[in-house]
Design a protein around this motif. Structure first.
Motif, PDB file in Angstrom:
ATOM      1  N   ARG A 142      45.179-128.821  53.892  1.00  0.00           N
ATOM      2  CA  ARG A 142      44.506-128.297  52.695  1.00  0.00           C
ATOM      3  C   ARG A 142      44.951-129.130  51.499  1.00  0.00           C
ATOM      4  O   ARG A 142      46.046-128.966  50.974  1.00  0.00           O
ATOM      5  CB  ARG A 142      44.835-126.818  52.497  1.00  0.00           C
ATOM      6  CG  ARG A 142      44.335-125.947  53.643  1.00  0.00           C
ATOM      7  CD  ARG A 142      44.746-124.496  53.473  1.00  0.00           C
ATOM      8  NE  ARG A 142      44.426-123.724  54.680  1.00  0.00           N
ATOM      9  CZ  ARG A 142      44.769-122.466  54.860  1.00  0.00           C
ATOM     10  NH1 ARG A 142      45.445-121.805  53.906  1.00  0.00           N
ATOM     11  NH2 ARG A 142      44.459-121.842  55.983  1.00  0.00           N
ATOM     12  N   TYR A 143      44.081-130.034  51.087  1.00  0.00           N
ATOM     13  CA  TYR A 143      44.419-130.947  50.004  1.00  0.00           C
ATOM     14  C   TYR A 143      43.168-131.239  49.189  1.00  0.00           C
ATOM     15  O   TYR A 143      42.047-130.858  49.564  1.00  0.00           O
ATOM     16  CB  TYR A 143      45.034-132.233  50.546  1.00  0.00           C
ATOM     17  CG  TYR A 143      44.216-132.937  51.610  1.00  0.00           C
ATOM     18  CD1 TYR A 143      43.165-133.793  51.276  1.00  0.00           C
ATOM     19  CD2 TYR A 143      44.481-132.737  52.964  1.00  0.00           C
ATOM     20  CE1 TYR A 143      42.414-134.426  52.259  1.00  0.00           C
ATOM     21  CE2 TYR A 143      43.738-133.374  53.948  1.00  0.00           C
ATOM     22  CZ  TYR A 143      42.702-134.219  53.588  1.00  0.00           C
ATOM     23  OH  TYR A 143      41.959-134.841  54.556  1.00  0.00           O
ATOM     24  N   VAL A 144      43.363-131.941  48.058  1.00  0.00           N
ATOM     25  CA  VAL A 144      42.241-132.224  47.171  1.00  0.00           C
ATOM     26  C   VAL A 144      42.446-133.584  46.509  1.00  0.00           C
ATOM     27  O   VAL A 144      43.574-134.008  46.260  1.00  0.00           O
ATOM     28  CB  VAL A 144      42.086-131.120  46.096  1.00  0.00           C
ATOM     29  CG1 VAL A 144      43.302-131.070  45.170  1.00  0.00           C
ATOM     30  CG2 VAL A 144      40.807-131.303  45.281  1.00  0.00           C
ATOM     31  N   ARG A 175      44.162-122.504  48.419  1.00  0.00           N
ATOM     32  CA  ARG A 175      45.159-123.262  47.637  1.00  0.00           C
ATOM     33  C   ARG A 175      45.321-124.641  48.266  1.00  0.00           C
ATOM     34  O   ARG A 175      45.505-124.759  49.483  1.00  0.00           O
ATOM     35  CB  ARG A 175      46.503-122.534  47.599  1.00  0.00           C
ATOM     36  CG  ARG A 175      47.582-123.285  46.804  1.00  0.00           C
ATOM     37  CD  ARG A 175      48.734-122.373  46.433  1.00  0.00           C
ATOM     38  NE  ARG A 175      48.288-121.325  45.509  1.00  0.00           N
ATOM     39  CZ  ARG A 175      49.089-120.376  45.013  1.00  0.00           C
ATOM     40  NH1 ARG A 175      50.357-120.330  45.374  1.00  0.00           N
ATOM     41  NH2 ARG A 175      48.611-119.466  44.180  1.00  0.00           N
ATOM     42  N   VAL A 176      45.269-125.676  47.435  1.00  0.00           N
ATOM     43  CA  VAL A 176      45.304-127.044  47.943  1.00  0.00           C
ATOM     44  C   VAL A 176      46.332-127.871  47.181  1.00  0.00           C
ATOM     45  O   VAL A 176      46.627-127.624  46.010  1.00  0.00           O
ATOM     46  CB  VAL A 176      43.916-127.715  47.831  1.00  0.00           C
ATOM     47  CG1 VAL A 176      42.943-127.112  48.826  1.00  0.00           C
ATOM     48  CG2 VAL A 176      43.358-127.611  46.413  1.00  0.00           C
ATOM     49  N   LEU A 177      46.857-128.881  47.872  1.00  0.00           N
ATOM     50  CA  LEU A 177      47.796-129.841  47.290  1.00  0.00           C
ATOM     51  C   LEU A 177      47.022-131.016  46.712  1.00  0.00           C
ATOM     52  O   LEU A 177      46.134-131.575  47.360  1.00  0.00           O
ATOM     53  CB  LEU A 177      48.750-130.352  48.370  1.00  0.00           C
ATOM     54  CG  LEU A 177      49.677-131.516  47.980  1.00  0.00           C
ATOM     55  CD1 LEU A 177      50.766-131.034  47.034  1.00  0.00           C
ATOM     56  CD2 LEU A 177      50.287-132.154  49.229  1.00  0.00           C
ATOM     57  N   HIS A 226      34.396-132.409  39.055  1.00  0.00           N
ATOM     58  CA  HIS A 226      34.038-132.639  40.453  1.00  0.00           C
ATOM     59  C   HIS A 226      35.319-132.869  41.243  1.00  0.00           C
ATOM     60  O   HIS A 226      36.043-133.829  40.994  1.00  0.00           O
ATOM     61  CB  HIS A 226      33.124-133.866  40.561  1.00  0.00           C
ATOM     62  CG  HIS A 226      32.716-134.192  41.968  1.00  0.00           C
ATOM     63  ND1 HIS A 226      31.868-135.231  42.273  1.00  0.00           N
ATOM     64  CD2 HIS A 226      33.043-133.633  43.178  1.00  0.00           C
ATOM     65  CE1 HIS A 226      31.682-135.310  43.572  1.00  0.00           C
ATOM     66  NE2 HIS A 226      32.399-134.342  44.151  1.00  0.00           N
ATOM     67  N   ILE A 227      35.619-131.983  42.182  1.00  0.00           N
ATOM     68  CA  ILE A 227      36.798-132.124  43.033  1.00  0.00           C
ATOM     69  C   ILE A 227      36.361-132.371  44.465  1.00  0.00           C
ATOM     70  O   ILE A 227      35.307-131.899  44.895  1.00  0.00           O
ATOM     71  CB  ILE A 227      37.728-130.891  42.934  1.00  0.00           C
ATOM     72  CG1 ILE A 227      37.023-129.626  43.446  1.00  0.00           C
ATOM     73  CG2 ILE A 227      38.210-130.694  41.496  1.00  0.00           C
ATOM     74  CD1 ILE A 227      37.944-128.410  43.500  1.00  0.00           C
ATOM     75  N   ASP A 228      37.166-133.117  45.204  1.00  0.00           N
ATOM     76  CA  ASP A 228      36.837-133.499  46.568  1.00  0.00           C
ATOM     77  C   ASP A 228      37.882-132.899  47.505  1.00  0.00           C
ATOM     78  O   ASP A 228      39.026-133.364  47.555  1.00  0.00           O
ATOM     79  CB  ASP A 228      36.832-135.030  46.664  1.00  0.00           C
ATOM     80  CG  ASP A 228      35.860-135.546  47.703  1.00  0.00           C
ATOM     81  OD1 ASP A 228      35.059-134.749  48.226  1.00  0.00           O
ATOM     82  OD2 ASP A 228      35.893-136.761  47.996  1.00  0.00           O
ATOM     83  N   LEU A 229      37.510-131.868  48.223  1.00  0.00           N
ATOM     84  CA  LEU A 229      38.430-131.135  49.093  1.00  0.00           C
ATOM     85  C   LEU A 229      38.494-131.755  50.487  1.00  0.00           C
ATOM     86  O   LEU A 229      37.582-132.476  50.906  1.00  0.00           O
ATOM     87  CB  LEU A 229      37.979-129.684  49.231  1.00  0.00           C
ATOM     88  CG  LEU A 229      37.986-128.829  47.966  1.00  0.00           C
ATOM     89  CD1 LEU A 229      37.217-127.531  48.220  1.00  0.00           C
ATOM     90  CD2 LEU A 229      39.402-128.534  47.508  1.00  0.00           C
TER      91      LEU A 229
END
Length: 312
Positions: free
Chosen positions: A93-95, A122-124, A136-139
């Motif tokens: 789980r990251y971004v 929840r992401v790191l 704009h986020i990239d998961l």
């Protein structure tokens, strides 16, 4: 870019992300979503004005401040992203953030709570998305699946930086390949909040290391042969000191001190050392001893936290 075995170049390393894999996944999913007649409402959010300014107005998301935008997903293929971590987190789980919020590496190691149509994850923060505008986020694929159906490809989200998230353990330090007594670079991890400063004790004074875009902290003319005493300060004012970090390039060394929480309460150096040596669980490198010095108030907001002096 492969790390040099001798004196490394002064420039940062290029982005290590696979743009092709991300866009194939996102575009393919978006086309399928269009075929199904799905309509998405996208709202791009700006970088919060209260975030601490860094380089050329760049700043990571401010803790507790909601941001509205959109999310896509990609796969790092197990790599640790532009933040130079040895690997992606075990839970995957990251971004990746766009340049304005990645802020030349200042966002690395922080955490975001991202809420989408299906829930919150929840992401790191571990990577940069060069083409992503603010909002704009990239998961990771795994994180995206927690908040939306991957067939959608892109979804509206709300995200906010997390203040003092639970820590996975004590701080870790990784001396970069090519480091020597004449050129020093260290990666600090497992700190919870983004970092504000890293300093190395040398000759009775603290020397400030310079943060690089790829998340290593560099003293260009070196810090001697070691072992090193390193002082770490985060954006919420927590400050701890780890001693005994060895010149062991490429080895992850785990300290005995957390950035905050159970083992980082203010105490004397003698009281902070365990009575028996702890084995190193991350690598074969010798376990550094570590001592906690001071911790900042948990109520101190990132914008209000002062940069520590480097000569005190």
């Amino acid at each position: 870019m492969t790390d040099a075995s001798t004196h490394p170049p002064a420039t940062g390393r290029p982005l290590r992300r696979s743009r092709r894999g991300r866009w194939l996944a996102a575009v393919g999913a978006a086309l399928l979503a269009g075929a199904l007649g799905l309509t998405l409402t996208l709202r791009a959010g700006a970088v919060p004005a209260c975030a601490a300014p860094l380089r050329d107005g760049l700043a990571p998301p401010a803790a507790g401040v909601p941001n509205k935008g959109k999310a896509t997903f990609y796969d790092s293929k197990g790599a640790g992203g532009n933040c130079s971590y040895p690997a992606a987190p075990a839970d995957r789980r990251y971004v990746a953030l766009g340049p304005s919020e990645y802020a030349a590496g200042a966002a690395c190691g922080g955490h975001l709570d991202v809420t989408g149509p299906k829930g919150t994850v929840r992401v790191l923060v571990m990577d940069q998305c060069p083409e992503c505008p603010p909002g704009h986020i990239d998961l990771s694929r795994e994180a995206f699946a927690r908040i939306a159906d991957p067939v959608q490809g892109v979804v509206p989200v709300t995200y906010r930086a997390v203040a003092d998230p639970p820590l996975p353990g004590p701080l870790t330090f990784r001396i970069k390949e090519g480091s020597s007594r004449w050129w020093f670079a260290v990666l600090v991890a497992d700190h919870g909040n983004p970092l504000r400063a890293v300093e190395v004790r040398q000759g009775g004074r603290w020397r400030a290391a310079d943060r690089q875009d790829y998340n290593y902290w560099v003293v260009p003319d070196g810090a001697g042969p070691g072992p090193y005493t390193i002082r770490v300060t985060d954006t919420r004012g927590h400050r701890v000191t780890a001693a005994g970090i060895r010149l062991a390039p490429g080895k992850v060394q785990r300290a005995d001190v957390r950035m905050y929480g159970r083992s980082s309460a203010t105490r004397s150096p003698a009281a902070s050392r365990p009575s028996t040596p702890r084995p190193t669980v991350v690598s074969a490198a010798p376990t550094p001893s570590a001592v906690a010095t001071t911790t900042g108030s948990a109520a101190l907001a990132p914008a209000a936290a002062s940069t520590p002096g480097c000569g005190d």
